[in-house]
Design an enzyme around this catalytic site. Structure first.
Site, PDB file in Angstrom:
ATOM      1  N   HIS A 184       0.832  -1.225   0.000  1.00  0.00           N
ATOM      2  CA  HIS A 184       0.000   0.000   0.000  1.00  0.00           C
ATOM      3  C   HIS A 184       0.864   1.271   0.000  1.00  0.00           C
ATOM      4  CE1 HIS A 184      -3.887  -2.088   0.881  1.00  0.00           C
ATOM      5  NE2 HIS A 184      -3.091  -2.942   1.477  1.00  0.00           N
ATOM      6  N   ASN A 241     -10.368  -2.737   2.509  1.00  0.00           N
ATOM      7  CA  ASN A 241     -10.068  -2.713   1.082  1.00  0.00           C
ATOM      8  C   ASN A 241     -11.347  -2.470   0.296  1.00  0.00           C
ATOM      9  OD1 ASN A 241      -7.279  -3.225   1.178  1.00  0.00           O
ATOM     10  ND2 ASN A 241      -7.555  -5.447   1.111  1.00  0.00           N
TER      11      ASN A 241
HETATM   12 FE1  HDD Z   1      -2.588  -4.772   5.603  1.00  0.00          FE
HETATM   13  C1  HDD Z   1      -1.094  -1.764   5.195  1.00  0.00           C
HETATM   14  C2  HDD Z   1      -5.540  -3.485   4.378  1.00  0.00           C
HETATM   15  C3  HDD Z   1      -3.997  -7.926   5.666  1.00  0.00           C
HETATM   16  C4  HDD Z   1       0.121  -5.937   7.175  1.00  0.00           C
HETATM   17  N1  HDD Z   1      -3.201  -2.991   4.901  1.00  0.00           N
HETATM   18  C5  HDD Z   1      -2.429  -1.861   4.835  1.00  0.00           C
HETATM   19  C6  HDD Z   1      -3.215  -0.776   4.321  1.00  0.00           C
HETATM   20  C7  HDD Z   1      -4.462  -1.261   4.089  1.00  0.00           C
HETATM   21  C8  HDD Z   1      -4.456  -2.644   4.461  1.00  0.00           C
HETATM   22  C9  HDD Z   1      -5.648  -0.499   3.539  1.00  0.00           C
HETATM   23  C10 HDD Z   1      -2.708   0.634   4.070  1.00  0.00           C
HETATM   24  C11 HDD Z   1      -2.976   1.525   5.235  1.00  0.00           C
HETATM   25  C12 HDD Z   1      -2.518   2.932   4.912  1.00  0.00           C
HETATM   26  O1  HDD Z   1      -3.117   3.545   4.029  1.00  0.00           O
HETATM   27  O2  HDD Z   1      -1.561   3.369   5.547  1.00  0.00           O
HETATM   28  N2  HDD Z   1      -4.370  -5.561   5.033  1.00  0.00           N
HETATM   29  C13 HDD Z   1      -5.482  -4.855   4.662  1.00  0.00           C
HETATM   30  C14 HDD Z   1      -6.625  -5.735   4.606  1.00  0.00           C
HETATM   31  C15 HDD Z   1      -6.188  -6.982   4.952  1.00  0.00           C
HETATM   32  C16 HDD Z   1      -4.777  -6.874   5.247  1.00  0.00           C
HETATM   33  C17 HDD Z   1      -8.029  -5.308   4.242  1.00  0.00           C
HETATM   34  C18 HDD Z   1      -6.948  -8.259   5.074  1.00  0.00           C
HETATM   35  C19 HDD Z   1      -8.206  -8.320   5.368  1.00  0.00           C
HETATM   36  N3  HDD Z   1      -2.026  -6.605   6.261  1.00  0.00           N
HETATM   37  C20 HDD Z   1      -2.758  -7.763   6.235  1.00  0.00           C
HETATM   38  C21 HDD Z   1      -2.040  -8.806   6.935  1.00  0.00           C
HETATM   39  C22 HDD Z   1      -0.874  -8.254   7.389  1.00  0.00           C
HETATM   40  C23 HDD Z   1      -0.887  -6.863   6.945  1.00  0.00           C
HETATM   41  C24 HDD Z   1      -2.535 -10.227   7.135  1.00  0.00           C
HETATM   42  C25 HDD Z   1       0.252  -8.852   8.172  1.00  0.00           C
HETATM   43  C26 HDD Z   1       0.183  -9.912   8.890  1.00  0.00           C
HETATM   44  N4  HDD Z   1      -0.766  -4.022   6.017  1.00  0.00           N
HETATM   45  C27 HDD Z   1       0.182  -4.669   6.714  1.00  0.00           C
HETATM   46  C28 HDD Z   1       1.398  -3.815   7.004  1.00  0.00           C
HETATM   47  C29 HDD Z   1       0.985  -2.438   6.398  1.00  0.00           C
HETATM   48  C30 HDD Z   1      -0.373  -2.747   5.794  1.00  0.00           C
HETATM   49  C31 HDD Z   1       2.691  -4.381   6.552  1.00  0.00           C
HETATM   50  C32 HDD Z   1       1.957  -1.782   5.461  1.00  0.00           C
HETATM   51  C33 HDD Z   1       2.008  -0.338   5.856  1.00  0.00           C
HETATM   52  C34 HDD Z   1       1.265  -0.270   7.082  1.00  0.00           C
HETATM   53  O3  HDD Z   1       0.799  -1.498   7.427  1.00  0.00           O
HETATM   54  O4  HDD Z   1       1.070   0.724   7.767  1.00  0.00           O
HETATM   55  O5  HDD Z   1       1.617  -3.755   8.365  1.00  0.00           O
END
Ligand code: HDD
Length: 709
Positions: free
Chosen positions: A92, A165
């Protein structure tokens, strides 16, 4: 003097919550420009407060001499510059954001004790960040990808982040698989190709080996993955959450955002071209809509399942690869969100905002969805390296409006000068403060839902998570014929980019054949593979034959053509009165007409007046518009211009609503249809408005097939 604590962004963002009068929008724009400007009347100084006399020249030994190391002014400036970039988000990374507010429709106290859902008078500030998943910060906006839809509610009881999402399911069922999934979808490690997309071997290798991804992948191959605008997407919390009322009664819920603008998409050809012609297409679209007062709105709703009904479905509520079809449990509207203010500074707000699904408030709680449970750990952890330490909650965009006193101290980037001697609890030195608040019906401390757990510690997937195809099939079979064709083309395009034949074949035979044999056969034919005769597993099928709410054709929106962009093609000799009439009629519908000329220079009307244009047809090609109108007097000029002909034929190919003159229609060799209209009378405009409301002239698809892209 210590610097003044920055104003809370949350208070100022409440300004302009009304839909503005369009006549005022220009003066509002000017006021905004002034508010955004840095014209403080202050002298240029170093970070240590020293006034700078010369910001043009390094200190040197003589005018041509070597530069001197002692130039602390130059060194401070360059050192700061060298460190301007922070690590981008691992996923993202490409995103954009806006401020706005949330307002509850009523008192939902029977459902939750969360204060922001109880008082229809209460305005809760929000900040939203929309994103793509795969590409880096500078990647294109219109790639085929899932869109992030993350909302931070600054409630009086603390921040609530709904990190969702634009698709209601996910690729995997357990968080431990997230790094594998992300490594597979990201650009390949040897050459960092492709940027922004999933059309490559490692992605399809992974998903063809992981059948639980089948449902999400078919969503990603649908038009949902190429939204026309961030304003025109649904949002989903994905997981099942709990809402808890003051009596401690919990209900399972799924969160939904329904856009009042409708759910609309680009065509694949448009999406690909836009990625080159305007990398910032969606970022710009959201920015411009807010600047011009076309504030996008979403309704927040929930599907509610009483605790007692947890096991009533043919899927597990804890499985994030499953939806609850809206025909089984309708969405109950709770309130609305309006986005009405653009950020003042992209880095400070959009880049530094830190979301976490673990940010919840009393009245909201988690479930045991294993994907959600892993997310609760991952987000805070990633912010620590991305934002440089554990004090990222002190960055203005992340600060809650609720006070946040506690005994956490120090660490990198500490901005608070904590007073008092006791940074522990209990204490008697500071009167015992800050103290716990016992849980209570209202305004109490956070209390986790007391779910009874009695189990063995094991690594095992629940059998109730085992059906990976029934809902993917339901999705495909709920699509219109057009949407199904788009899905077939998307799988064929993506798998066509996969170099390894065995991966293509595995996706067709072991995944698509289990979803729908016709889908598998059509994709197989496009790849030159034999059509599978049967699936590889027994698919039990869904409770429903179809779920009409899944087709975006059933979500046209309720705001008409407000904020839609219409191209008005002009050239020398144009009939000024005809332009006026068309523009006024479109503005009366709150559409945004743009005058396009052969170049960016003004054109001359038939009666000799100068008519300024907004852009050239090359600068703003047809793919940037929702409809095209041609006023009188320019038939010959347009018919003899390659640029104009391309513009019009491409608009026709992309099924746009169009108003032409008879002569132009004939010289282009096109035929009238429901959305290709002739003349400039009111009834023609009315039909045009209807066609733009329908988003595309789908009936034209077959006729448009032979027009070159
Ligand atoms: Fe995630 C970012 C949505 C599963 C780990 N995720 C991130 C963002 C969104 C989502 C919208 C961007 C937020 C922003 O604008 O700063 N992610 C989801 C959805 C998931 C999902 C809807 C499943 C239903 N994500 C998911 C899992 C993991 C992560 C299973 C880890 C175990 N996601 C992350 C992250 C991020 C992220 C690596 C990257 C940047 C951040 O968090 O701030 O931690």
């Amino acid at each position: 003097m210590p610097s003044k604590k920055p104003d809370s962004p949350k208070q100022s963002q409440l300004a302009g919550t009304d839909t503005p009068d369009r006549a005022n929008s220009n003066s509002k724009l000017q006021a905004l420009e002034v508010a955004r400007s840095d014209a403080t009347g202050q002298a240029l100084r170093t970070n240590q407060g020293v006034r700078i006399a010369d910001n043009q020249n390094t200190l040197k030994a003589g005018p041509r001499g070597p530069s001197l190391l002692e130039d602390f002014i130059m060194r401070e400036k360059i050192t700061h510059f060298d460190h301007e970039r922070i690590p981008e988000r691992i996923v993202h990374a490409r995103g954009t954001g806006a401020h706005g507010f949330f307002q509850s429709y009523g008192n939902h106290a029977e459902l939750t004790k969360a204060g922001f859902l109880q008082d229809p008078e209460k305005i809760t500030p929000v900040f939203v960040r929309f994103s793509t998943v795969q590409g880096p910060r500078g990647s294109g906006d219109t790639v085929r990808d899932v869109r992030g839809f993350a909302v931070k509610f600054y409630t009086d009881e603390g921040n609530f982040d709904l990190v969702g999402n634009n698709m209601p399911v996910f690729f995997i069922q357990d968080a431990i698989k997230f790094p594998d999934f992300v490594h597979a979808v990201k650009p390949e490690p040897h050459n960092e190709i492709p940027t922004g997309g999933s059309a490559h071997d490692t992605f399809w290798d992974f998903v063809s080996l992981v059948p639980e991804s089948a449902h999400m992948v078919i969503w990603a191959m649908s038009d949902r993955a190429i939204p026309r605008s961030l304003r025109m997407m649904e949002g989903f919390g994905v997981h099942t959450f709990r809402l808890i009322n003051a009596q401690g009664v919990a209900s399972f819920v799924k969160f939904h955002w329904k856009p009042r603008q409708g759910v609309h998409s680009l065509l694949w050809d448009e999406a690909q071209k836009l990625a080159g012609k305007d990398t910032d297409f969606q970022r710009r679209d959201l920015w411009e809509a807010i600047e011009t007062g076309d504030y996008p709105e979403w309704e927040l709703g929930v599907q509610i399942v009483p605790e007692a009904d947890e096991h009533k479905f043919d899927f597990d509520l804890l499985d994030p690869t499953k939806i609850i079809p809206e025909e089984l449990v309708p969405v109950t509207p709770l309130g609305k969100m309006v986005l009405n203010r653009n950020p003042d500074n992209f880095f400070a707000e959009v880049e530094q905002v830190a979301f976490c699904p673990g940010h919840i408030v009393p009245g909201i709680d988690f479930t045991n969805d294993p994907l959600l449970q892993g997310r609760l750990f991952s987000y805070t952890d990633t912010q620590i390296s991305r934002l440089g330490g554990p004090n990222f909650h002190q960055i203005p965009i992340n600060q809650p409006v609720a006070p946040n006193h506690n005994n956490q101290r120090d660490a990198l980037h500490q901005h608070v000068v904590h007073k008092g001697r006791a940074s522990y609890e209990p204490n008697s030195i500071d009167g015992g403060w800050p103290k716990e608040t016992p849980p209570a019906a209202q305004d109490g401390g956070f209390e986790s839902y007391q779910e009874r757990i009695d189990a063995h510690k094991i690594r095992q997937r629940s059998e109730s998570f085992g059906d990976h195809f029934s809902q993917a099939r339901l999705f495909f079979q709920s699509m219109s014929a057009t949407e199904q064709q788009h899905i077939i083309k998307a799988y064929s395009f993506e798998l066509g980019k996969v170099e390894r034949e065995h991966i293509r074949a595995r996706q067709v035979n072991e995944i698509l054949a289990n979803i729908d044999l016709k889908l598998a056969a059509a994709v197989a034919a496009n790849l030159g593979l034999p059509a599978p005769k049967a699936g590889t597993v027994q698919v039990k099928g869904s409770q429903l034959a179809k779920s009409p709410s899944l087709s975006q054709m059933n979500h046209p929106g309720v705001v008409g053509i407000k904020g839609r962009k219409i191209a008005v093609l002009v050239a020398d000799g144009v009939d000024g009165a005809s332009v006026d009439k068309l523009v006024k009629a479109l503005e009366a519908e709150s559409a945004r007409p743009k005058l396009l000329g052969p170049t960016s220079a003004p054109v001359k009307t038939a009666d000799g007046k100068q008519l300024p244009v907004d852009a050239s047809m090359e600068g703003m090609p047809s793919i940037m518009f929702d409809g095209i109108v041609v006023p009188n007097g320019v038939d010959k000029a347009l018919a003899s211009s390659g640029l104009a002909k391309h513009f019009l034929l491409e608009g026709y190919k992309h099924l746009k609503a169009m108003v032409l003159t008879k002569d132009l229609l004939n010289s282009l060799g096109l035929k009238e249809d429901k959305g290709l209209l002739l003349g400039d009378e009111q009834k023609v405009i009315d039909a045009f408005v209807k066609a733009v409301e329908g988003h595309r002239v789908w009936e034209r698809e077959a006729a448009a097939e032979s027009i070159p892209a």
